[in-house]
Motif scaffolding. Structure first.
Motif, PDB file in Angstrom:
ATOM      1  N   GLU A 144       1.005  -1.161   0.179  1.00 53.89           N
ATOM      2  CA  GLU A 144       0.079   0.078  -0.063  1.00 53.89           C
ATOM      3  C   GLU A 144       0.873   1.312  -0.045  1.00 53.89           C
ATOM      4  N   GLU A 145       1.977   1.262   0.857  1.00 57.36           N
ATOM      5  CA  GLU A 145       2.926   2.386   1.044  1.00 57.36           C
ATOM      6  C   GLU A 145       3.544   2.751  -0.478  1.00 57.36           C
ATOM      7  N   HIS A 146       3.941   1.509  -0.969  1.00 55.91           N
ATOM      8  CA  HIS A 146       4.901   1.378  -2.267  1.00 55.91           C
ATOM      9  C   HIS A 146       4.115   2.200  -3.259  1.00 55.91           C
ATOM     10  N   VAL A 147       2.643   1.494  -3.461  1.00 54.75           N
ATOM     11  CA  VAL A 147       1.520   2.023  -4.558  1.00 54.75           C
ATOM     12  C   VAL A 147       1.300   3.449  -4.257  1.00 54.75           C
ATOM     13  N   HIS A 148       1.107   3.995  -3.071  1.00 60.39           N
ATOM     14  CA  HIS A 148       1.100   5.351  -2.515  1.00 60.39           C
ATOM     15  C   HIS A 148       2.238   6.211  -3.490  1.00 60.39           C
ATOM     16  N   LEU A 149       3.392   5.930  -2.775  1.00 62.05           N
ATOM     17  CA  LEU A 149       4.594   6.531  -3.188  1.00 62.05           C
ATOM     18  C   LEU A 149       4.842   6.530  -4.835  1.00 62.05           C
ATOM     19  N   ASP A 150       4.727   5.416  -5.250  1.00 57.71           N
ATOM     20  CA  ASP A 150       4.555   5.062  -6.856  1.00 57.71           C
ATOM     21  C   ASP A 150       3.483   6.268  -7.582  1.00 57.71           C
ATOM     22  N   THR A 151       2.468   6.352  -7.006  1.00 58.81           N
ATOM     23  CA  THR A 151       1.437   7.235  -7.588  1.00 58.81           C
ATOM     24  C   THR A 151       2.001   8.827  -7.505  1.00 58.81           C
ATOM     25  N   LEU A 152       2.424   9.221  -6.119  1.00 54.10           N
ATOM     26  CA  LEU A 152       2.981  10.419  -5.978  1.00 54.10           C
ATOM     27  C   LEU A 152       4.190  10.733  -7.060  1.00 54.10           C
ATOM     28  N   MET A 153       5.163   9.805  -7.222  1.00 54.33           N
ATOM     29  CA  MET A 153       6.316   9.940  -8.193  1.00 54.33           C
ATOM     30  C   MET A 153       5.669  10.091  -9.443  1.00 54.33           C
ATOM     31  N   ASP A 154       4.574   9.545  -9.891  1.00 55.91           N
ATOM     32  CA  ASP A 154       3.992   9.910 -11.356  1.00 55.91           C
ATOM     33  C   ASP A 154       3.743  11.214 -11.609  1.00 55.91           C
ATOM     34  N   GLY A 155       3.519  12.033 -10.231  1.00 51.00           N
ATOM     35  CA  GLY A 155       3.261  13.628 -10.439  1.00 51.00           C
ATOM     36  C   GLY A 155       4.596  14.414 -10.754  1.00 51.00           C
ATOM     37  N   LEU A 156       5.743  13.695 -10.539  1.00 50.47           N
ATOM     38  CA  LEU A 156       7.004  14.254 -10.916  1.00 50.47           C
ATOM     39  C   LEU A 156       7.421  14.177 -12.299  1.00 50.47           C
ATOM     40  N   SER A 157       7.959  15.231 -12.775  1.00 52.24           N
ATOM     41  CA  SER A 157       8.583  15.237 -14.214  1.00 52.24           C
ATOM     42  C   SER A 157       9.566  14.100 -14.491  1.00 52.24           C
ATOM     43  N   PRO A 158       9.584  13.485 -15.615  1.00 50.59           N
ATOM     44  CA  PRO A 158      10.575  12.385 -15.812  1.00 50.59           C
ATOM     45  C   PRO A 158      11.963  12.531 -15.168  1.00 50.59           C
ATOM     46  N   ARG A 159      12.509  13.721 -15.614  1.00 51.55           N
ATOM     47  CA  ARG A 159      13.756  13.946 -15.102  1.00 51.55           C
ATOM     48  C   ARG A 159      13.937  14.011 -13.743  1.00 51.55           C
ATOM     49  N   GLN A 160      12.960  14.504 -12.910  1.00 51.59           N
ATOM     50  CA  GLN A 160      12.981  14.505 -11.418  1.00 51.59           C
ATOM     51  C   GLN A 160      12.727  12.976 -11.122  1.00 51.59           C
ATOM     52  N   GLN A 161      12.288  12.135 -11.654  1.00 51.00           N
ATOM     53  CA  GLN A 161      11.966  10.704 -11.186  1.00 51.00           C
ATOM     54  C   GLN A 161      13.269  10.358 -11.247  1.00 51.00           C
ATOM     55  N   GLU A 162      14.159  10.382 -12.417  1.00 51.78           N
ATOM     56  CA  GLU A 162      15.206   9.914 -12.827  1.00 51.78           C
ATOM     57  C   GLU A 162      16.476  10.310 -11.813  1.00 51.78           C
ATOM     58  N   VAL A 163      16.470  11.323 -11.417  1.00 49.02           N
ATOM     59  CA  VAL A 163      17.597  11.726 -10.601  1.00 49.02           C
ATOM     60  C   VAL A 163      17.175  11.597  -9.223  1.00 49.02           C
ATOM     61  N   LEU A 164      16.017  11.411  -8.569  1.00 46.45           N
ATOM     62  CA  LEU A 164      15.489  10.857  -7.609  1.00 46.45           C
ATOM     63  C   LEU A 164      16.069   9.454  -7.260  1.00 46.45           C
ATOM     64  N   ARG A 165      15.506   8.464  -8.311  1.00 45.51           N
ATOM     65  CA  ARG A 165      16.042   7.327  -8.231  1.00 45.51           C
ATOM     66  C   ARG A 165      17.381   6.847  -8.272  1.00 45.51           C
ATOM     67  N   LEU A 166      18.090   7.720  -9.029  1.00 47.16           N
ATOM     68  CA  LEU A 166      19.774   7.595  -9.084  1.00 47.16           C
ATOM     69  C   LEU A 166      20.267   7.917  -7.677  1.00 47.16           C
ATOM     70  N   ARG A 167      19.544   8.885  -7.005  1.00 47.37           N
ATOM     71  CA  ARG A 167      20.002   9.390  -5.570  1.00 47.37           C
ATOM     72  C   ARG A 167      19.878   8.257  -4.513  1.00 47.37           C
ATOM     73  N   MET A 168      18.582   7.788  -4.607  1.00 46.53           N
ATOM     74  CA  MET A 168      17.866   6.984  -3.811  1.00 46.53           C
ATOM     75  C   MET A 168      18.365   5.541  -3.744  1.00 46.53           C
ATOM     76  N   THR A 169      18.056   5.139  -5.191  1.00 46.84           N
ATOM     77  CA  THR A 169      18.389   3.543  -5.464  1.00 46.84           C
ATOM     78  C   THR A 169      19.814   3.252  -5.612  1.00 46.84           C
ATOM     79  N   GLY A 170      20.458   4.164  -6.258  1.00 49.91           N
ATOM     80  CA  GLY A 170      21.687   4.089  -6.772  1.00 49.91           C
ATOM     81  C   GLY A 170      22.621   4.409  -5.784  1.00 49.91           C
ATOM     82  N   ARG A 171      22.409   5.532  -4.988  1.00 48.93           N
ATOM     83  CA  ARG A 171      22.804   6.118  -3.939  1.00 48.93           C
ATOM     84  C   ARG A 171      24.171   6.967  -4.440  1.00 48.93           C
ATOM     85  N   LEU A 172      24.038   7.261  -5.703  1.00 54.76           N
ATOM     86  CA  LEU A 172      25.014   8.196  -6.305  1.00 54.76           C
ATOM     87  C   LEU A 172      25.103   9.717  -5.579  1.00 54.76           C
TER      88      LEU A 172
END
Length: 169
Positions: A108-136
């Motif tokens: 439920e939390e993951h779906v909620h966060l994914d829904t919120l992520m859909d509201g971000l621009s593709p560039r914002q999604q990418e840099v956030l994933r690289l920072r959080m998932t990739g720890r870059l």
């Protein structure tokens, strides 16, 4: 025909694969709209390319190099297959053995966060994933995306601000 010896010290490639395989898979899966097969192919090709590179050329910036190669490979695969745009609604790596209640809450939390992520621009999604998932670092994200370090900071700031605002409501 014999294979030439690896230029990497024994065990170093294994260490790199162990450390970066999951984050690269998650990153590629998000870019690929949840296509696990394509994501696995992109990550495998990234590691194959790593094996051919000289360690002294990339070892100091290994994370940025890996994510940059993986990103390029996914984009190439999307161009070839005329894939759909990034779909962040797919869960790339479910927990292998959660109990039912924990799994339900996490989903439920993951779906909620994914829904919120859909509201971000593709560039914002990418840099956030690289920072959080990739720890870059910001510099590494800039190297991967071709943005300036200050532009990376701007996109991250705006993404976090947007998510905080959405979570507050």
């Amino acid at each position: 025909m014999t294979t030439p010896p690896s230029p990497w010290p024994p065990g170093r490639i294994d260490e790199i694969v162990d450390r970066y395989q999951r984050p690269l898979l998650a990153y590629a899966a998000r870019m690929n709209g949840g296509d696990w097969q394509g994501s696995q192919d992109a990550v495998q090709e990234t590691f194959l390319r790593l094996c051919r590179e000289r360690p002294e050329k990339i070892d100091a910036r290994i994370a940025a190099w890996l994510f940059s190669v993986c990103r390029s490979r996914v984009i190439d695969m999307q161009r070839t297959a005329r894939a759909m745009p990034i779909d962040v609604s797919q869960s790339p790596m479910p927990d292998p053995a959660p109990d039912a209640q924990t799994a339900a809450i996490d989903a439920e939390e993951h779906v909620h966060l994914d829904t919120l992520m859909d509201g971000l621009s593709p560039r914002q999604q990418e840099v956030l994933r690289l920072r959080m998932t990739g720890r870059l670092s910001y510099r590494e994200i800039a190297d991967v995306t071709g943005l300036s370090v200050s532009n990376v900071g701007f996109h991250l700031h705006e993404a976090v601000r947007s998510l905080r605002t959405a979570l507050a409501h």
